[in-house]
Design a protein around this motif. Structure first.
Motif, mmCIF file in Angstrom:
data_model
loop_
_atom_site.group_PDB
_atom_site.id
_atom_site.type_symbol
_atom_site.label_atom_id
_atom_site.label_comp_id
_atom_site.label_asym_id
_atom_site.label_seq_id
_atom_site.Cartn_x
_atom_site.Cartn_y
_atom_site.Cartn_z
ATOM 1 N N GLY A 177 0.671 7.511 -2.207
ATOM 2 C CA GLY A 177 0.517 8.387 -3.359
ATOM 3 C C GLY A 177 1.483 9.558 -3.333
ATOM 4 N N SER A 207 0.844 -1.200 0.000
ATOM 5 C CA SER A 207 0.000 0.000 0.000
ATOM 6 C C SER A 207 0.876 1.245 0.000
ATOM 7 C CB SER A 207 -0.915 -0.004 1.235
ATOM 8 O OG SER A 207 -1.758 -1.123 1.206
ATOM 9 N N SER A 254 -5.649 5.877 -7.658
ATOM 10 C CA SER A 254 -5.147 4.497 -7.566
ATOM 11 C C SER A 254 -5.181 3.806 -8.924
ATOM 12 C CB SER A 254 -5.997 3.710 -6.560
ATOM 13 O OG SER A 254 -7.364 3.704 -6.973
#
Length: 225
Positions: A29, A26, A124
């Motif tokens: 960003g 994960s 994403s």
């Protein structure tokens, strides 16, 4: 003056992770790219160019060191969240070339020792994002030219006559010339007597101008003594 590319080292991007382990896939960003400039030689940045690769926003931070000061260098935010894509979820601008000029920056990009680019991609939809072909340019200034110091220099007028006094004397003489031209009779100008007859080869005006010119020369000669 032209611009020239700076020899710099672009370090691999560092992605900020969400999670406690490095194996966590994960991502937040957010990505950081550091650009190292030549050691011990701060530069004045004119322009930064690069090719985008799915980065939505870029922030430019500069590590600047004030010249002639022993204080440590300090980080400054020169540009915050410059949009590179029309929409983070679409392709528009995802692989375009960009140029950031110094006039776009909030602080003057001078005396810079390092550059940090903070990349953001909130969508994403893309597995990765980065900036490619990063180049930094500076103005070409000759060393001797950059060392020049402007000095307010005035000519040495010592020993010369007062220009206003000389100018005033000349103006008075030319004014007297105009008056004498209206009188076609014998006139006396200081030490120089001016007279003429019909047999003179020079006309009255020519004789008068010659006498005045000689008088001006005498005035200038005595002014310089």
């Amino acid at each position: 003056m032209s611009v020239s590319p700076i020899s710099c080292t672009v370090k691999p991007p560092v992605f900020l992770q969400i999670g406690e382990t490095k194996t966590d896939t994960s991502r937040s960003g957010v990505c950081v790219v550091d650009v190292s400039l030549p050691f011990g030689k701060p530069v004045n940045i004119e322009e930064i160019t690069f090719k985008n690769y799915y980065t939505a926003y870029v922030t430019v931070r500069l590590l600047r060191r004030s010249p002639g000061q022993e204080a440590a260098a300090k980080w400054w935010t020169a540009l915050r969240d410059l949009p590179l894509m029309d929409n983070p979820h679409t392709e528009g601008g995802s692989q375009d070339y960009f140029s950031i000029h110094r006039t776009q920056m909030k602080v003057e990009p001078d005396h810079v020792v390092s550059v940090r680019l903070i990349l953001r991609q909130p969508s994403s939809a893309w597995l990765t994002f980065n900036l490619e072909e990063i180049k930094i340019f500076q103005k070409e200034v000759s060393d001797w030219l950059s060392d020049l110091t402007l000095v307010d220099q005035h000519p040495d007028l010592e020993g010369l006559p007062d220009p206003q006094t000389v100018s005033s004397s000349i103006q008075q003489m030319w004014a007297l010339t105009e008056v004498m031209q209206t009188n076609q009779t014998t006139a006396s100008i200081g030490r120089f007597d001016v007279s003429w007859t019909q047999d003179d080869r020079l006309c009255p005006q020519e004789v008068l101008h010659a006498s005045v010119s000689r008088f001006i020369l005498v005035v200038l000669m005595f002014s310089f003594i």
